[in-house]
Every structure is written in C-alpha cells, then in structure tokens.
Design a protein around this motif. Sequence first.
Motif, PDB file in Angstrom:
ATOM      1  N   LEU A  64       0.826  -1.204   0.000  1.00 12.50           N
ATOM      2  CA  LEU A  64       0.000   0.000   0.000  1.00 12.50           C
ATOM      3  C   LEU A  64       0.864   1.259   0.000  1.00 12.50           C
ATOM      4  CD1 LEU A  64      -2.742   1.429   0.150  1.00 12.50           C
ATOM      5  CD2 LEU A  64      -2.571   1.258   2.642  1.00 12.50           C
ATOM      6  N   LEU A  65       1.879   1.303   0.838  1.00 12.04           N
ATOM      7  CA  LEU A  65       2.737   2.492   0.894  1.00 12.04           C
ATOM      8  C   LEU A  65       3.469   2.707  -0.431  1.00 12.04           C
ATOM      9  CD1 LEU A  65       4.084   2.196   4.537  1.00 12.04           C
ATOM     10  CD2 LEU A  65       2.454   3.885   3.647  1.00 12.04           C
ATOM     11  N   ALA A  66       3.932   1.647  -1.050  1.00 12.98           N
ATOM     12  CA  ALA A  66       4.586   1.767  -2.364  1.00 12.98           C
ATOM     13  C   ALA A  66       3.607   2.318  -3.384  1.00 12.98           C
ATOM     14  CB  ALA A  66       5.139   0.414  -2.803  1.00 12.98           C
ATOM     15  N   GLY A  74       1.205  11.853  -3.759  1.00  9.26           N
ATOM     16  CA  GLY A  74       1.824  10.835  -2.926  1.00  9.26           C
ATOM     17  C   GLY A  74       1.372  10.811  -1.474  1.00  9.26           C
ATOM     18  N   ILE A  75       2.341  10.667  -0.601  1.00  8.89           N
ATOM     19  CA  ILE A  75       2.084  10.540   0.837  1.00  8.89           C
ATOM     20  C   ILE A  75       1.371  11.777   1.375  1.00  8.89           C
ATOM     21  CG2 ILE A  75       3.162  10.362   3.125  1.00  8.89           C
ATOM     22  CD1 ILE A  75       3.270   7.714   1.640  1.00  8.89           C
ATOM     23  N   ARG A  76       1.806  12.957   0.951  1.00 13.76           N
ATOM     24  CA  ARG A  76       1.174  14.191   1.447  1.00 13.76           C
ATOM     25  C   ARG A  76      -0.323  14.208   1.138  1.00 13.76           C
ATOM     26  NH1 ARG A  76       3.068  18.946   3.255  1.00 13.76           N
ATOM     27  NH2 ARG A  76       5.179  18.542   2.517  1.00 13.76           N
ATOM     28  N   GLU A  77      -0.684  13.843  -0.074  1.00 16.27           N
ATOM     29  CA  GLU A  77      -2.102  13.845  -0.446  1.00 16.27           C
ATOM     30  C   GLU A  77      -2.877  12.783   0.338  1.00 16.27           C
ATOM     31  OE1 GLU A  77      -5.271  15.595  -1.962  1.00 16.27           O
ATOM     32  OE2 GLU A  77      -3.220  16.298  -2.219  1.00 16.27           O
ATOM     33  N   PHE A  78      -2.270  11.630   0.528  1.00 18.70           N
ATOM     34  CA  PHE A  78      -2.902  10.587   1.334  1.00 18.70           C
ATOM     35  C   PHE A  78      -3.182  11.104   2.746  1.00 18.70           C
ATOM     36  CE2 PHE A  78      -2.304   7.262   4.557  1.00 18.70           C
ATOM     37  CZ  PHE A  78      -3.357   6.425   4.243  1.00 18.70           C
ATOM     38  N   LEU A  79      -2.207  11.771   3.343  1.00 17.81           N
ATOM     39  CA  LEU A  79      -2.373  12.301   4.700  1.00 17.81           C
ATOM     40  C   LEU A  79      -3.463  13.365   4.750  1.00 17.81           C
ATOM     41  CD1 LEU A  79       1.397  12.519   5.674  1.00 17.81           C
ATOM     42  CD2 LEU A  79      -0.271  10.825   6.488  1.00 17.81           C
ATOM     43  N   ARG A  80      -3.521  14.192   3.732  1.00 23.23           N
ATOM     44  CA  ARG A  80      -4.600  15.193   3.666  1.00 23.23           C
ATOM     45  C   ARG A  80      -5.957  14.516   3.541  1.00 23.23           C
ATOM     46  NH1 ARG A  80      -1.482  19.003  -0.498  1.00 23.23           N
ATOM     47  NH2 ARG A  80      -0.273  20.207   1.000  1.00 23.23           N
ATOM     48  N   VAL A  88       1.216  16.920  11.988  1.00 27.71           N
ATOM     49  CA  VAL A  88       1.502  15.504  11.751  1.00 27.71           C
ATOM     50  C   VAL A  88       1.995  15.324  10.323  1.00 27.71           C
ATOM     51  CG1 VAL A  88       0.491  13.184  11.591  1.00 27.71           C
ATOM     52  CG2 VAL A  88      -0.138  14.690  13.493  1.00 27.71           C
ATOM     53  N   ILE A  89       1.323  15.973   9.390  1.00 29.71           N
ATOM     54  CA  ILE A  89       1.731  15.886   7.990  1.00 29.71           C
ATOM     55  C   ILE A  89       3.163  16.377   7.828  1.00 29.71           C
ATOM     56  CG2 ILE A  89       1.332  16.790   5.651  1.00 29.71           C
ATOM     57  CD1 ILE A  89      -1.691  16.846   6.370  1.00 29.71           C
ATOM     58  N   GLU A  90       3.485  17.500   8.431  1.00 30.77           N
ATOM     59  CA  GLU A  90       4.831  18.059   8.281  1.00 30.77           C
ATOM     60  C   GLU A  90       5.895  17.164   8.912  1.00 30.77           C
ATOM     61  OE1 GLU A  90       5.481  20.358   6.080  1.00 30.77           O
ATOM     62  OE2 GLU A  90       3.315  20.311   5.781  1.00 30.77           O
ATOM     63  N   ARG A  91       5.598  16.551  10.066  1.00 36.17           N
ATOM     64  CA  ARG A  91       6.570  15.630  10.687  1.00 36.17           C
ATOM     65  C   ARG A  91       6.824  14.426   9.789  1.00 36.17           C
ATOM     66  NH1 ARG A  91       3.709  16.489  15.539  1.00 36.17           N
ATOM     67  NH2 ARG A  91       2.700  14.454  15.316  1.00 36.17           N
ATOM     68  N   ILE A  92       5.746  13.861   9.277  1.00 29.84           N
ATOM     69  CA  ILE A  92       5.894  12.688   8.402  1.00 29.84           C
ATOM     70  C   ILE A  92       6.629  13.062   7.124  1.00 29.84           C
ATOM     71  CG2 ILE A  92       4.636  10.993   6.999  1.00 29.84           C
ATOM     72  CD1 ILE A  92       2.510  10.971   9.283  1.00 29.84           C
ATOM     73  N   MET A  93       6.261  14.202   6.529  1.00 31.67           N
ATOM     74  CA  MET A  93       6.880  14.615   5.277  1.00 31.67           C
ATOM     75  C   MET A  93       8.352  14.969   5.456  1.00 31.67           C
ATOM     76  SD  MET A  93       4.654  13.886   3.132  1.00 31.67           S
ATOM     77  CE  MET A  93       5.688  14.354   1.757  1.00 31.67           C
ATOM     78  N   ALA A  94       8.716  15.500   6.610  1.00 27.09           N
ATOM     79  CA  ALA A  94      10.133  15.794   6.869  1.00 27.09           C
ATOM     80  C   ALA A  94      10.968  14.512   6.828  1.00 27.09           C
ATOM     81  CB  ALA A  94      10.288  16.494   8.221  1.00 27.09           C
ATOM     82  N   GLU A  95      10.431  13.461   7.391  1.00 24.84           N
ATOM     83  CA  GLU A  95      11.138  12.180   7.353  1.00 24.84           C
ATOM     84  C   GLU A  95      11.076  11.563   5.957  1.00 24.84           C
ATOM     85  OE1 GLU A  95      10.927   7.918   9.556  1.00 24.84           O
ATOM     86  OE2 GLU A  95      10.687   9.689  10.822  1.00 24.84           O
TER      87      GLU A  95
END
Length: 99
Positions: A64-66, A74-80, A88-95
């Motif tokens: 799923l993550l791939a 990508g991940i940012r849109e999924f989190l939104r 939370v979005i910014e912490r995850i996106m920083a990593e």
Amino acid sequence: MARVTHVHTIDEVARRIGENLELIEVVCWNSDNIDYGQMIWVDNGTEEGIKAFTDRGIECLQELLADIRTWDGGIREFLRDEQCEPNVIERIMAEEKNR
C-alpha cells in the motif's frame, strides 16, 4: 491454510521496514487498508491497546505504501485525505524527504 502463530507490534513493523511510525498509524486508522485479519488489535489493558501485524499484514502495508507513493501528491495527499493535522503531515513529510 496455516494459522497465525505470531504477530509483530506496530512499532516493530515500523523499525523493521524502515517506515515512519506515525505514517503507519495513519494507514491503520482505516482497517480496510490491510487485508482482513492481517492487522489485529491486542488488548494490553489500556484503551489504546496495541496494533499488530501478521507477516502478510506487513506485506500488505508495504504494498500500500509503495502504491501511495506513485499517486499524484503521494504521501502528502494521502495524509490530507485522511484529515491529518498539519503538524503531523509536516513531521511525516520531513522524514519522507530523507527516504
């Protein structure tokens, strides 16, 4: 079909597959994201309990993550889409940038 005899806690899964724990927690908010029966809730005496994954559950998570990483945004849109808090979005996106 073989019965599951062991599971991996969510924090161990994050460490093992090299993913952000918060990101995995967001994915787990919707149990439909992982094949039925491959992610379980373990009662540890707290309200939160512990989420755990079978070996197949870990594979589902990785797949799923791939897949999410190939989406527009990508991940940012999924989190939104999951209505995560901006911090939370910014912490995850920083990593995520360090992947």
